[in-house]
Scaffold this motif. Sequence first.
Motif, short mmCIF file in Angstrom:
data_model
loop_
_atom_site.label_atom_id
_atom_site.label_comp_id
_atom_site.label_asym_id
_atom_site.label_seq_id
_atom_site.Cartn_x
_atom_site.Cartn_y
_atom_site.Cartn_z
N PRO A 10 0.77 -1.26 0.07
CA PRO A 10 -0.03 -0.02 0.09
C PRO A 10 0.85 1.29 0.10
N ALA A 11 2.07 1.46 0.66
CA ALA A 11 2.80 2.50 0.86
C ALA A 11 3.24 2.85 -0.61
N SER A 12 3.47 1.64 -1.60
CA SER A 12 3.99 2.03 -2.78
C SER A 12 3.39 3.24 -3.73
N SER A 13 2.21 2.96 -3.81
CA SER A 13 1.29 4.03 -4.55
C SER A 13 -0.07 4.05 -4.02
N PRO A 14 -0.94 4.99 -4.46
CA PRO A 14 -2.24 5.35 -4.06
C PRO A 14 -3.12 4.15 -4.81
N GLY A 15 -2.73 3.84 -5.99
CA GLY A 15 -3.48 2.85 -6.66
C GLY A 15 -3.20 1.47 -6.16
N ASP A 16 -2.13 1.23 -5.62
CA ASP A 16 -2.01 -0.07 -4.80
C ASP A 16 -2.51 -0.11 -3.52
N ALA A 17 -2.60 1.06 -2.76
CA ALA A 17 -3.31 1.02 -1.67
C ALA A 17 -4.78 0.67 -1.89
N ALA A 18 -5.29 1.52 -3.00
CA ALA A 18 -7.08 1.01 -3.36
C ALA A 18 -7.13 -0.34 -3.69
N ALA A 19 -6.30 -0.96 -4.39
CA ALA A 19 -6.34 -2.37 -4.71
C ALA A 19 -6.41 -3.20 -3.49
N VAL A 20 -5.45 -3.01 -2.73
CA VAL A 20 -5.59 -3.85 -1.42
C VAL A 20 -6.69 -3.51 -0.67
N ALA A 21 -7.37 -2.33 -0.57
CA ALA A 21 -8.21 -2.03 0.23
C ALA A 21 -9.35 -2.97 -0.44
N GLY A 22 -9.63 -2.78 -1.83
CA GLY A 22 -10.73 -3.40 -2.50
C GLY A 22 -10.88 -4.92 -2.39
#
Length: 535
Positions: free
Chosen positions: A47-59
């Motif tokens: 998640p800390a690598s990019s907002p896009g990845d944080a959103a993907a993990v949250a999904g």
Amino acid sequence: MINIQIYDTTLRDGEQTPGVHFGPRQKLDIAKRLAKTGVDVIEAGFPASSPGDAAAVAGIAEASGNGELRDVTVSALARMRRDDVDAAAAAVKGAKRSRLHVFIATSDIHLEYKLKISREEALERIRDCVSYGANLTREDGTPAFDEIEFSAEDATRTDPDFLCEAVRRAADCGAGIVNIPDTVGYTTPDEFRRILRDLREKVPGDYRLSVHCHNDLGMAVANSLAAAECGAEQIECTVNGLGERAGNAAMEEIVMALRVRRDVLTRGGEEMGCRIDPREITETSRLVASVSGIAVAPNKAVVGSNAFAHASGIHQHGVMSARGTYEIMKPEEIGLTANTIVLGKLSGRHAFADRTAQLGYTLDAAGIDASFARFKEIADKKSVMTDDDIRAIVGEYLDSREGKYYLETFQIQSGNHIRAMALVSLIDKESEEADGGNRIVTEAAPGEGPIDAAFNAVNRIAGADGTVGRVELISYGITAVTEGTDALGEAKVKIRDAGQGTEFSGRGVSTDVIKASIKAYLGAINKWRANRNEC
Ligand code: KIV
Ligand code: ZN
């Protein structure tokens, strides 16, 4: 029977395969398939690598929380930093069961040249971050994570005494799972057994051992199995062996080795197994190959197209008399059945939607409409449509879905006595004209041949000619998806940002190879643009 937990890191380490980028919806599709396959833990991202990845993990966490993904723990990666741990906590908040996976390198070469810190400093960071994660709570006072996993990056090249100190520190501060990565694929089965036994003996405690092996010397699976034999309770792996450099231990190989050789792969004589349903392996492998754009090598163990093919006459004769002569597992065991023709040009939207769902894709109504329109367009030119055709069509749609540019028209002039010239028009999906529609941008460009000219025209429109940045084409290939003269051509391209070195891949399908190539190039260019905007 001893249960070996399968920790799947296709969505994190697998995404570190050069050229692979998964969007949030693509990650969710793969996560659903992984859960169906029976993995215990899904490492959803960093998640800390990019907002896009944080959103993907949250999904993915939310899908596990609302029961869409059953029986899986959702794990998020973090460096040994409190802000990374906070980002992981926010991302996995919705999960039914969550895990923090926090890592730091422990080998002297990494400490000195990469992190530029002393061993004492590394131990201090472990103390600070692992206890921070273990004590972190949500607003309602419940723990932010159900489990904490600690990884000693480059463990197999770490001084054994220091590795023990690092593991002791992490376990004392609240890590219930200790992962020993062979980060550079350097160890051997015997050496790895010694490392793990030594560690267990010198650092007793209430933690579970895990391993994470890379395949640089082709020993990732052998090393992981050796580790399970001497006490590892969790194996980290990826579908199709995706991952950094030569990749990670391949999930399907581990699962089938545990199954086929349960007579010898034991721990102290006791049988070992895992929760994976082997009949899901083929479909999972195909989905990951399609979404990642990384094709499985024909001779790849278990899931390669040649894994059950017998070419020599002697072998064919043997298999016809008794399959066991040359087959140690049955194709049906891994869910490999004959590729049946399922749909044709008269098939309806409903049948198409059903089939895409069976193949593991979750498409919304717009996605079904767009893919079905392509299906009809192609089915009109092609007599039969196979599952592979459908995968190629949906794969192309998924690739194109999140991008800025979409192919409108192209015209190419080419011949043996003239320089190739392409005129390409793209729809800019992020623009809006006065009439509410999208802007159409057109450019012409010359090239060494029709494909080169078309790519140059796309570069001019997207600013990849140096206006926004410069990209280099690093690979391009076109293959027939199925057999026959009316086969769909699937083009795959890989490009590199000349300044940053990051790589992006794209794919396109069409019965027209030039159209397939432009679509593939656009897929990669769209990812490149999105990445530039995120940086
Ligand atoms: O290979 C590695 O060391 C890793 C760690 C982050 C576990 O991927
Ligand atoms: Zn790794």
